[in-house]
Design an enzyme around this catalytic site. Structure first.
Site, PDB file in Angstrom:
ATOM      1  N   ALA A   5       6.997  -0.627  14.419  1.00 55.86           N
ATOM      2  CA  ALA A   5       7.754   0.125  14.073  1.00 55.86           C
ATOM      3  C   ALA A   5       8.928   0.399  13.710  1.00 55.86           C
ATOM      4  O   ALA A   5       9.495   1.015  12.288  1.00 55.86           O
ATOM      5  CB  ALA A   5       8.729   0.209  15.497  1.00 55.86           C
ATOM      6  N   THR A   6       8.777  -1.095  12.251  1.00 56.08           N
ATOM      7  CA  THR A   6       9.529  -1.361  11.167  1.00 56.08           C
ATOM      8  C   THR A   6       8.377  -1.337  10.128  1.00 56.08           C
ATOM      9  O   THR A   6       9.138  -2.036   8.874  1.00 56.08           O
ATOM     10  CB  THR A   6      10.410  -3.183  11.249  1.00 56.08           C
ATOM     11  OG1 THR A   6       8.777  -4.072  11.670  1.00 56.08           O
ATOM     12  CG2 THR A   6      11.019  -3.261  12.585  1.00 56.08           C
ATOM     13  N   GLY A   7       7.268  -0.873  10.472  1.00 59.12           N
ATOM     14  CA  GLY A   7       6.213  -1.429   9.236  1.00 59.12           C
ATOM     15  C   GLY A   7       6.644  -0.157   8.042  1.00 59.12           C
ATOM     16  O   GLY A   7       7.111   0.824   8.687  1.00 59.12           O
ATOM     17  N   LEU A   9       3.731   2.106   7.555  1.00 62.26           N
ATOM     18  CA  LEU A   9       3.331   3.200   8.732  1.00 62.26           C
ATOM     19  C   LEU A   9       4.286   4.370   9.379  1.00 62.26           C
ATOM     20  O   LEU A   9       4.558   5.016   8.448  1.00 62.26           O
ATOM     21  CB  LEU A   9       2.071   2.846   8.850  1.00 62.26           C
ATOM     22  CG  LEU A   9       1.478   3.840   9.041  1.00 62.26           C
ATOM     23  CD1 LEU A   9       0.257   4.548   8.235  1.00 62.26           C
ATOM     24  CD2 LEU A   9       0.550   3.753  10.270  1.00 62.26           C
ATOM     25  N   ALA A  10       4.814   2.816   9.903  1.00 62.91           N
ATOM     26  CA  ALA A  10       6.021   3.713  10.652  1.00 62.91           C
ATOM     27  C   ALA A  10       7.047   4.700  10.213  1.00 62.91           C
ATOM     28  O   ALA A  10       7.210   5.796  10.095  1.00 62.91           O
ATOM     29  CB  ALA A  10       6.488   3.015  11.807  1.00 62.91           C
ATOM     30  N   ASP A  76       7.627  -9.910  21.126  1.00 62.82           N
ATOM     31  CA  ASP A  76       6.802 -10.722  20.954  1.00 62.82           C
ATOM     32  C   ASP A  76       5.148 -10.793  21.459  1.00 62.82           C
ATOM     33  O   ASP A  76       5.049 -10.290  22.509  1.00 62.82           O
ATOM     34  CB  ASP A  76       6.875 -12.268  21.777  1.00 62.82           C
ATOM     35  CG  ASP A  76       5.861 -13.263  20.933  1.00 62.82           C
ATOM     36  OD1 ASP A  76       5.068 -12.612  20.765  1.00 62.82           O
ATOM     37  OD2 ASP A  76       6.447 -13.986  21.585  1.00 62.82           O
ATOM     38  N   LYS A 139      -6.670   2.294  11.313  1.00 60.57           N
ATOM     39  CA  LYS A 139      -7.966   1.510  10.823  1.00 60.57           C
ATOM     40  C   LYS A 139      -7.600   0.028  10.118  1.00 60.57           C
ATOM     41  O   LYS A 139      -6.131  -0.147  10.432  1.00 60.57           O
ATOM     42  CB  LYS A 139      -8.931   2.643   9.683  1.00 60.57           C
ATOM     43  CG  LYS A 139      -8.141   2.425   8.236  1.00 60.57           C
ATOM     44  CD  LYS A 139      -8.476   3.098   7.214  1.00 60.57           C
ATOM     45  CE  LYS A 139      -8.921   2.225   6.358  1.00 60.57           C
ATOM     46  NZ  LYS A 139      -8.826   2.003   5.468  1.00 60.57           N
ATOM     47  N   ASP A 168      -8.564   8.461  11.714  1.00 65.99           N
ATOM     48  CA  ASP A 168      -9.374   8.874  10.222  1.00 65.99           C
ATOM     49  C   ASP A 168      -8.373   9.566   9.351  1.00 65.99           C
ATOM     50  O   ASP A 168      -8.556  10.653   9.939  1.00 65.99           O
ATOM     51  CB  ASP A 168     -10.865   8.681  10.290  1.00 65.99           C
ATOM     52  CG  ASP A 168     -10.862   8.843   8.856  1.00 65.99           C
ATOM     53  OD1 ASP A 168     -10.454   9.277   7.374  1.00 65.99           O
ATOM     54  OD2 ASP A 168     -11.780   8.318   8.355  1.00 65.99           O
ATOM     55  N   HIS A 169      -7.296   8.863   8.852  1.00 66.37           N
ATOM     56  CA  HIS A 169      -6.525  10.362   8.183  1.00 66.37           C
ATOM     57  C   HIS A 169      -6.844  11.292   7.208  1.00 66.37           C
ATOM     58  O   HIS A 169      -6.276  12.272   7.663  1.00 66.37           O
ATOM     59  CB  HIS A 169      -4.743   9.325   7.273  1.00 66.37           C
ATOM     60  CG  HIS A 169      -5.306   9.130   5.938  1.00 66.37           C
ATOM     61  ND1 HIS A 169      -5.787   7.839   6.127  1.00 66.37           N
ATOM     62  CD2 HIS A 169      -4.831   9.828   5.263  1.00 66.37           C
ATOM     63  CE1 HIS A 169      -5.989   8.141   4.446  1.00 66.37           C
ATOM     64  NE2 HIS A 169      -5.732   9.239   3.951  1.00 66.37           N
ATOM     65  N   GLU A 207      -8.513   7.377  -7.131  1.00 67.67           N
ATOM     66  CA  GLU A 207      -7.375   6.997  -7.100  1.00 67.67           C
ATOM     67  C   GLU A 207      -6.819   6.739  -8.648  1.00 67.67           C
ATOM     68  O   GLU A 207      -8.124   6.171  -8.909  1.00 67.67           O
ATOM     69  CB  GLU A 207      -7.573   6.019  -5.450  1.00 67.67           C
ATOM     70  CG  GLU A 207      -7.333   6.522  -4.415  1.00 67.67           C
ATOM     71  CD  GLU A 207      -6.750   5.157  -3.599  1.00 67.67           C
ATOM     72  OE1 GLU A 207      -5.857   5.345  -3.379  1.00 67.67           O
ATOM     73  OE2 GLU A 207      -7.285   4.957  -3.076  1.00 67.67           O
ATOM     74  N   HIS A 231     -13.449   7.548   5.713  1.00 69.55           N
ATOM     75  CA  HIS A 231     -13.697   8.731   4.993  1.00 69.55           C
ATOM     76  C   HIS A 231     -14.204   8.962   4.713  1.00 69.55           C
ATOM     77  O   HIS A 231     -14.464  10.678   4.949  1.00 69.55           O
ATOM     78  CB  HIS A 231     -12.276   8.071   4.171  1.00 69.55           C
ATOM     79  CG  HIS A 231     -10.789   7.761   4.344  1.00 69.55           C
ATOM     80  ND1 HIS A 231     -11.077   7.885   5.557  1.00 69.55           N
ATOM     81  CD2 HIS A 231     -10.196   7.200   3.946  1.00 69.55           C
ATOM     82  CE1 HIS A 231      -9.664   6.603   5.735  1.00 69.55           C
ATOM     83  NE2 HIS A 231      -9.277   6.509   4.995  1.00 69.55           N
TER      84      HIS A 231
HETATM   85  C1  BG6 Z   1      -6.822   4.281   3.052  1.00 66.54           C
HETATM   86  C2  BG6 Z   1      -7.194   3.130   2.245  1.00 66.54           C
HETATM   87  O1  BG6 Z   1      -7.665   5.110   4.016  1.00 66.54           O
HETATM   88  O2  BG6 Z   1      -6.822   5.457   2.249  1.00 66.54           O
HETATM   89  C3  BG6 Z   1      -6.297   3.263   1.299  1.00 66.54           C
HETATM   90  O3  BG6 Z   1      -6.792   2.250   3.406  1.00 66.54           O
HETATM   91  C4  BG6 Z   1      -6.724   4.509   0.154  1.00 66.54           C
HETATM   92  O4  BG6 Z   1      -6.688   1.522   0.470  1.00 66.54           O
HETATM   93  C5  BG6 Z   1      -5.884   5.565   1.281  1.00 66.54           C
HETATM   94  O5  BG6 Z   1      -5.384   4.715  -1.008  1.00 66.54           O
HETATM   95  C6  BG6 Z   1      -6.569   6.128   0.431  1.00 66.54           C
HETATM   96  O6  BG6 Z   1      -5.819   7.930   1.455  1.00 66.54           O
HETATM   97  P1  BG6 Z   1      -5.415   9.406   0.567  1.00 66.54           P
HETATM   98  O7  BG6 Z   1      -4.648   9.940   1.277  1.00 66.54           O
HETATM   99  O8  BG6 Z   1      -4.155   9.286  -0.815  1.00 66.54           O
HETATM  100  O9  BG6 Z   1      -6.405   9.985  -0.137  1.00 66.54           O
END
Ligand code: BG6
Length: 488
Positions: A5-7, A9-10, A76, A139, A168-169, A207, A231
């Protein structure tokens, strides 16, 4: 309960997404327990949530009420006593907020902790609840098929497959979710969606950023594991799957799995024919000179890690035999964009020529990001001319019609999990097939020399990626020319 929760992504994604759900009235009774190693107070934790929400979404009035639902537990991850304390605390919160024993565990931390935490959640009783229990797991899900299997066995001791939500976002992105609707809700596409009418499909996810601070992770991952295994192959599956008989999680997932089963396995000598890898050299992006990958922090000066992959993917089934799916993804490329181009076959005989060239084939472009929309490229008569044809584009842009309402991917995924809808999460079978596919490529790459670096930062990758299509008589449609035009 958010582990990690301190990271980053959170802070960047989860707290703002929870806030958006709250703001939209989608959270009635809820509490969030943030768990991490650091020892901070509740107040400090709540302040970090306010900061994260405001930096993502701007000033908000009701933040005090919102953050009063958040609690922090220093933890921990390898110590049973820590889990027992967490369990007692969670039970108390459960009663206070009348949560009826429903519990979601979100693992947003380094992957080596995924398995051990899941085992502890079970052995220390945190999963003994009278409501539902669900696990959301970020992931990477393993590093190859063998480690993914091991991880899966560990989490399956505590959670059934139905209770596991593997993120998988990309499956949270609005236009990725739209692929199935565009395909299956339009009488003009579905009959053409096969090898009789489609010549090839191109998926680009490029990217501009480099590897940034993630050198340590990326060195062991590379673009193949970081982007292709998950992805890119997920997008292939959505484009190639058969129509599901019903819109249920099981039906949709089983159609996707059938695509993975039909992927042509590329191995040994064939890898060079179907796959291209690249690594960025220095170059200029937005008028600034950026360093090569090998000069990035925590990257070996002679690293052979690929920062770019292009591939020809074949699906050996009735619908797709003969149609290449070209994919490419990489860092430090010319543009940040994700686009899918479906190229239809040429008409059997061209009667109409544009003044100086052949007719363009019809294209359906699905804009995933940053623009969201679709464009259909057609040919029509040039106004006033004799019978000269010109290309016309029919565009629909989500950003044009609904700019502020496109919810963040994570918000949608969290909401899906709360509703118990796992459709847009990856099933174990999908993970296993895609690792099996990718492992064959890494096996060859690990043992062969490279000529890295082989593409300048700010380009669209190595020239071999262009040759991959050229030898089949195609070329990458330039992503810059395909931008969706927003009608004003
Ligand atoms: C992540 C990868 O899953 O997707 C990153 O670990 C990458 O390296 C990212 O930058 C790209 O996601 P998006 O939503 O910006 O296309």
């Amino acid at each position: 309960m958010i582990f990690g929760a301190t990271g980053d992504l959170a802070k960047r994604k989860l707290f703002p997404s929870i806030y958006r759900l709250y703001e939209r009235g989608r959270l009635e009774k809820f509490a969030v327990v943030g768990v991490a190693r650091r020892s901070i107070t509740n107040d400090e934790f709540q302040q970090s949530i306010k900061d994260s929400v405001e930096s993502a979404l701007g000033k908000k009035e009701n933040l005090d009420e919102f953050v009063s639902h958040f609690y922090y537990q220093s933890h921990d991850a390898s110590d049973s006593d820590s889990y027992v304390a967490l369990k007692d605390f969670a039970n108390q919160i459960d009663e206070q907020y009348q949560l009826e024993g429903n519990r979601i565990f979100y693992l947003a931390m380094a992957p080596e902790f995924f398995g051990p935490i899941a085992l502890h959640l079970k052995s220390d009783g945190l999963t003994d609840v009278k409501g539902y229990k669900r696990l959301i797991i970020e992931k990477p899900f393993g590093h190859n098929l063998a480690s993914a299997k091991e991880l899966n066995n560990q989490i399956r001791t505590a959670f059934s497959e139905e209770e596991i939500y593997r993120i998988d976002h990309y499956l949270g992105k609005e236009m990725v979710r739209n692929i199935e609707v565009i395909r299956f809700a339009n009488a003009i596409f579905e009959p053409l969606w096969n090898n009789r009418y489609i010549s090839n499909i191109q998926i680009t996810s490029s990217e501009v950023l480099g590897v940034e601070e993630r050198g340590r992770y990326y060195e062991n991952s590379g673009a193949l594991r970081d982007m292709v295994q998950n992805h890119m192959l997920q997008m292939v599956a959505l484009l190639a799957m058969e129509p599901p008989i019903k819109l249920t999680t099981d039906e949709i997932r089983s159609e996707k799995v059938r695509v993975f089963r039909a992927l042509r396995m590329i191995e040994g000598d064939k890898v060079n024919e179907y796959f291209v890898r690249g690594q960025y050299a220095e170059g200029t992006i937005n008028n600034e000179l950026v360093p090569k990958y090998r000069d990035e922090p925590m990257v070996a000066p002679d690293s052979n890690t690929e920062t770019f992959v292009a591939a020809k993917v074949k699906i050996d089934n009735f619908r797709w035999a003969g149609v290449p799916f070209y994919i490419r993804t990489g860092k430090r490329m010319a543009e940040k964009t994700t686009k899918i181009v479906v190229q239809f076959k040429d008409i059997p005989m061209n009667l109409y020529y544009q003044t100086d060239k052949m007719l363009n084939p019809n294209l359906l472009v699905i804009h995933i990001q940053p623009d969201e929309g679709i464009t259909l490229h057609l040919n029509a008569k040039k106004a006033g001319g004799h019978l000269d044809a010109q290309e016309v584009k029919l565009s629909f842009a989500n950003t044009g019609s609904d700019a502020m309402n496109t919810p963040e991917g994570y918000e949608k995924l969290l909401f899906d999990c709360m509703r118990g809808d796992a459709t847009n999460f990856t099933h174990w079978d999908e993970v296993a097939y895609s690792w099996a596919f990718v492992d064959k490529i890494s096996a060859v790459w690990q043992n062969t020399d490279t000529n890295f670096p082989n593409y300048p930062s700010g380009s669209m990758g190595p020239k071999e990626a262009d040759e991959l299509l050229e030898k089949d008589g195609f070329f990458w449609w330039p992503v810059t020319d395909l931008d969706v035009e927003v009608c004003k």
